[in-house]
Design a protein around this motif. Structure first.
Motif, PDB file in Angstrom:
ATOM      1  N   ALA A  31      -1.715  -3.269  19.603  1.00  0.00           N
ATOM      2  CA  ALA A  31      -0.869  -2.077  19.557  1.00  0.00           C
ATOM      3  C   ALA A  31       0.398  -2.345  18.761  1.00  0.00           C
ATOM      4  O   ALA A  31       0.838  -1.506  17.952  1.00  0.00           O
ATOM      5  N   ARG A  32       0.976  -3.511  18.964  1.00  0.00           N
ATOM      6  CA  ARG A  32       2.233  -3.829  18.274  1.00  0.00           C
ATOM      7  C   ARG A  32       2.013  -3.985  16.772  1.00  0.00           C
ATOM      8  O   ARG A  32       2.800  -3.484  15.956  1.00  0.00           O
ATOM      9  N   ALA A  33       0.947  -4.698  16.370  1.00  0.00           N
ATOM     10  CA  ALA A  33       0.660  -4.883  14.951  1.00  0.00           C
ATOM     11  C   ALA A  33       0.295  -3.553  14.287  1.00  0.00           C
ATOM     12  O   ALA A  33       0.732  -3.265  13.160  1.00  0.00           O
ATOM     13  N   ALA A  34      -0.504  -2.732  14.987  1.00  0.00           N
ATOM     14  CA  ALA A  34      -0.882  -1.422  14.442  1.00  0.00           C
ATOM     15  C   ALA A  34       0.337  -0.535  14.285  1.00  0.00           C
ATOM     16  O   ALA A  34       0.488   0.170  13.271  1.00  0.00           O
ATOM     17  N   HIS A  35       1.230  -0.564  15.274  1.00  0.00           N
ATOM     18  CA  HIS A  35       2.455   0.233  15.202  1.00  0.00           C
ATOM     19  C   HIS A  35       3.281  -0.177  13.986  1.00  0.00           C
ATOM     20  O   HIS A  35       3.800   0.668  13.245  1.00  0.00           O
ATOM     21  N   GLY A  36       3.398  -1.470  13.771  1.00  0.00           N
ATOM     22  CA  GLY A  36       4.143  -1.950  12.614  1.00  0.00           C
ATOM     23  C   GLY A  36       3.493  -1.534  11.309  1.00  0.00           C
ATOM     24  O   GLY A  36       4.166  -1.105  10.367  1.00  0.00           O
ATOM     25  N   PHE A  37       2.157  -1.667  11.228  1.00  0.00           N
ATOM     26  CA  PHE A  37       1.441  -1.320  10.008  1.00  0.00           C
ATOM     27  C   PHE A  37       1.653   0.160   9.652  1.00  0.00           C
ATOM     28  O   PHE A  37       1.984   0.496   8.512  1.00  0.00           O
ATOM     29  N   PHE A  38       1.486   1.030  10.619  1.00  0.00           N
ATOM     30  CA  PHE A  38       1.611   2.460  10.343  1.00  0.00           C
ATOM     31  C   PHE A  38       3.064   2.875  10.083  1.00  0.00           C
ATOM     32  O   PHE A  38       3.328   3.820   9.338  1.00  0.00           O
ATOM     33  N   THR A  39       4.008   2.150  10.682  1.00  0.00           N
ATOM     34  CA  THR A  39       5.427   2.422  10.412  1.00  0.00           C
ATOM     35  C   THR A  39       5.806   2.030   8.989  1.00  0.00           C
ATOM     36  O   THR A  39       6.822   2.486   8.468  1.00  0.00           O
ATOM     37  N   GLY A  40       4.985   1.215   8.348  1.00  0.00           N
ATOM     38  CA  GLY A  40       5.292   0.752   6.999  1.00  0.00           C
ATOM     39  C   GLY A  40       5.178   1.803   5.919  1.00  0.00           C
ATOM     40  O   GLY A  40       5.578   1.557   4.780  1.00  0.00           O
ATOM     41  N   PHE A  41       4.659   2.981   6.250  1.00  0.00           N
ATOM     42  CA  PHE A  41       4.407   3.988   5.209  1.00  0.00           C
ATOM     43  C   PHE A  41       5.525   5.016   5.067  1.00  0.00           C
ATOM     44  O   PHE A  41       6.004   5.270   3.971  1.00  0.00           O
ATOM     45  N   ALA A  42       5.918   5.659   6.161  1.00  0.00           N
ATOM     46  CA  ALA A  42       6.843   6.789   6.067  1.00  0.00           C
ATOM     47  C   ALA A  42       8.185   6.440   5.423  1.00  0.00           C
ATOM     48  O   ALA A  42       8.680   7.213   4.581  1.00  0.00           O
ATOM     49  N   PRO A  43       8.855   5.326   5.772  1.00  0.00           N
ATOM     50  CA  PRO A  43      10.169   5.055   5.163  1.00  0.00           C
ATOM     51  C   PRO A  43      10.124   4.945   3.640  1.00  0.00           C
ATOM     52  O   PRO A  43      11.069   5.354   2.961  1.00  0.00           O
ATOM     53  N   THR A  44       9.032   4.396   3.090  1.00  0.00           N
ATOM     54  CA  THR A  44       8.914   4.323   1.630  1.00  0.00           C
ATOM     55  C   THR A  44       8.867   5.727   1.035  1.00  0.00           C
ATOM     56  O   THR A  44       9.539   6.026   0.040  1.00  0.00           O
ATOM     57  N   GLY A  45       8.081   6.592   1.651  1.00  0.00           N
ATOM     58  CA  GLY A  45       7.998   7.971   1.183  1.00  0.00           C
ATOM     59  C   GLY A  45       9.319   8.708   1.308  1.00  0.00           C
ATOM     60  O   GLY A  45       9.738   9.430   0.393  1.00  0.00           O
ATOM     61  N   PHE A  46      10.008   8.516   2.446  1.00  0.00           N
ATOM     62  CA  PHE A  46      11.312   9.162   2.663  1.00  0.00           C
ATOM     63  C   PHE A  46      12.309   8.785   1.577  1.00  0.00           C
ATOM     64  O   PHE A  46      12.984   9.635   0.986  1.00  0.00           O
ATOM     65  N   THR A  47      12.433   7.480   1.346  1.00  0.00           N
ATOM     66  CA  THR A  47      13.457   6.999   0.428  1.00  0.00           C
ATOM     67  C   THR A  47      13.155   7.421  -1.003  1.00  0.00           C
ATOM     68  O   THR A  47      14.064   7.798  -1.756  1.00  0.00           O
ATOM     69  N   ALA A  48      11.870   7.370  -1.391  1.00  0.00           N
ATOM     70  CA  ALA A  48      11.483   7.840  -2.721  1.00  0.00           C
ATOM     71  C   ALA A  48      11.749   9.340  -2.853  1.00  0.00           C
ATOM     72  O   ALA A  48      12.197   9.816  -3.911  1.00  0.00           O
ATOM     73  N   TYR A  49      11.481  10.082  -1.795  1.00  0.00           N
ATOM     74  CA  TYR A  49      11.699  11.533  -1.799  1.00  0.00           C
ATOM     75  C   TYR A  49      13.176  11.856  -2.070  1.00  0.00           C
ATOM     76  O   TYR A  49      13.509  12.671  -2.932  1.00  0.00           O
ATOM     77  N   THR A  50      14.062  11.193  -1.322  1.00  0.00           N
ATOM     78  CA  THR A  50      15.494  11.428  -1.503  1.00  0.00           C
ATOM     79  C   THR A  50      15.952  11.016  -2.895  1.00  0.00           C
ATOM     80  O   THR A  50      16.727  11.722  -3.546  1.00  0.00           O
ATOM     81  N   THR A  51      15.455   9.870  -3.363  1.00  0.00           N
ATOM     82  CA  THR A  51      15.842   9.385  -4.685  1.00  0.00           C
ATOM     83  C   THR A  51      15.382  10.348  -5.776  1.00  0.00           C
ATOM     84  O   THR A  51      16.064  10.516  -6.797  1.00  0.00           O
TER      85      THR A  51
ATOM     86  N   PHE B 238       0.834  -1.203   0.000  1.00  0.00           N
ATOM     87  CA  PHE B 238       0.000   0.000   0.000  1.00  0.00           C
ATOM     88  C   PHE B 238       0.874   1.261   0.000  1.00  0.00           C
ATOM     89  O   PHE B 238       0.559   2.246  -0.663  1.00  0.00           O
ATOM     90  N   SER B 239       1.967   1.208   0.773  1.00  0.00           N
ATOM     91  CA  SER B 239       2.808   2.397   0.894  1.00  0.00           C
ATOM     92  C   SER B 239       3.456   2.759  -0.442  1.00  0.00           C
ATOM     93  O   SER B 239       3.540   3.933  -0.807  1.00  0.00           O
ATOM     94  N   GLY B 240       3.920   1.747  -1.181  1.00  0.00           N
ATOM     95  CA  GLY B 240       4.522   2.016  -2.481  1.00  0.00           C
ATOM     96  C   GLY B 240       3.518   2.572  -3.465  1.00  0.00           C
ATOM     97  O   GLY B 240       3.814   3.516  -4.216  1.00  0.00           O
TER      98      GLY B 240
END
Length: 369
Positions: free
Chosen positions: A76-96, A36-38
């Motif tokens: 809480a742990r699964a939700a934390h992981g799910f929501f953490t799955g979005f920002a790093p994809t955006g960050f790395t694409a942004y820098t690239t 979803f994040s990609g």
């Protein structure tokens, strides 16, 4: 910040036997989010992934203080992981997006360096925050830092260009299999990391250290310094060379742990492992960026993150199960992790040989292999 303290939280609410799920559920949640994040990063923009994912992580952090029973802790742990799955994809694409290809590895190395600064500070400060204001206070501090992050990220301009034909949410457009080589290496690299994140805090205490985050902190700091030049090296030599060096360093790190339980051995291992990761991460993400276009970049990078989360999920569950049976099994884990790193080295050498044999540039992938 909260990771080294979560085993104590889980044990306090009667879930000691589920130790492996601290990493496993987080990684599984992030794994589900990555496709979803990609797609969101490519269709709607980098800012949507960065801001939306970070904002929802604040919500997840606020769930932990109320997790006084197992089911809510796991939610809480699964939700934390799910929501953490979005920002790093955006960050790395942004820098690239904003860096020329000939300096892509260098730029991602610098981005990773600052990410590691945050991680090392978090590992080191978590126990201190708990000693001052308690474990629930730690979660509220983490949420507060997330709010600060959202405020900073909101100033970023969007870098995604407008596309005539934006991607549809179908399997062939969501998953970008052209980057299978760096994805395979990422999977192998992250299986040991999943176990290290889980068991090294308690193993550090068993070795006589007072701070359970010592291994993770040293490993992150070592990785931090290496990233200053490792990304530039991958730009000059090629991505597979970078991962070959990184995998070799991590083999040494695991062998050191397997043969000695001394404090100096633990410190030395953390240094070597961090050096290895400092070579691996920038090279792999730059490799995925090389093998994608602007309109596929988010999905290409999400494939790397899918491999990352799958590796951490497998490694965390396996390590938790083995460590739960007997603490003495941790030496078996060290040997297993050394073998996985050896596979990473062998595949890196194979990819180097393939590129050289076909006289292809080491800055791009060859999908026909």
């Amino acid at each position: 910040m909260i990771l080294p303290e979560l085993p104590d939280h889980l044990e306090r609410i009667g879930g000691k036997q589920y130790l492996g799920w601290i990493i496993g559920l987080f990684a599984l949640g992030a794994l589900v989010a990555r496709p979803f994040s990609g797609w969101i990063t490519d269709r709607y923009g980098r800012r949507w992934s960065i801001l939306g994912g970070t904002a929802m992580c604040i919500v997840a952090s606020c769930l932990y203080p109320f997790a006084s029973f197992l089911s809510l802790f796991f939610v809480a742990r699964a939700a934390h992981g799910f929501f953490t799955g979005f920002a790093p994809t955006g960050f790395t694409a942004y820098t690239t997006d904003i860096i020329p290809v000939e300096r892509r590895g260098e730029a991602l190395g610098w981005q990773g360096m600052f990410s590691n600064i945050g991680a090392s500070l978090g590992f080191a400060l978590g126990a201190w925050v708990v000693s001052k204001i308690g474990q629930n206070g730690l979660y509220w501090v983490a949420a507060g830092i997330g709010i600060m992050a959202v405020a900073l990220f909101s100033t970023l301009p969007e870098t995604r260009p407008e596309f005539q034909h934006p991607p549809k949410f179908v399997l062939r457009e969501v998953l970008y299999f052209k980057v299978w080589k760096p994805a395979l290496l990422m999977l192998l690299i992250c299986i040991p990391i999943g176990g290290i994140l889980l068991v090294m805090p308690s193993y550090s205490l068993a070795c006589g250290f007072e701070n359970k985050g010592v291994y993770l902190t040293i490993y992150i700091v070592a990785s931090l310094f290496v990233r200053i030049f490792s990304g530039k090296l991958s730009d000059k030599l090629g991505r597979p060379y970078s991962t070959a060096i990184g995998s070799f360093m991590q083999i040494i790190a695991m062998v050191i742990l397997a043969i000695s339980a001394a404090q100096t051995s633990l410190i030395l291992s953390a240094v070597f492992y961090g050096i290895g990761q400092g070579f691996n991460a920038p090279g792999l993400f730059a490799w995925a960026g090389d093998d994608s276009e602007t309109n596929t970049r988010g999905r290409a990078l999400s494939m790397l993150f899918i491999a990352l989360e799958l590796g951490i999920f497998i490694g965390g569950l396996f390590a938790g199960h083995l460590y739960q049976i007997s603490v003495q099994n941790i030496h078996v884990l060290f040997i297993f992790w050394a073998c996985i790193s050896t596979l990473g080295l062998l595949f890196s050498l194979l990819f180097i040989h393939h590129h050289q044999r076909n006289k292809a540039t080491l800055f791009s992938d060859i999908s026909e292999i």
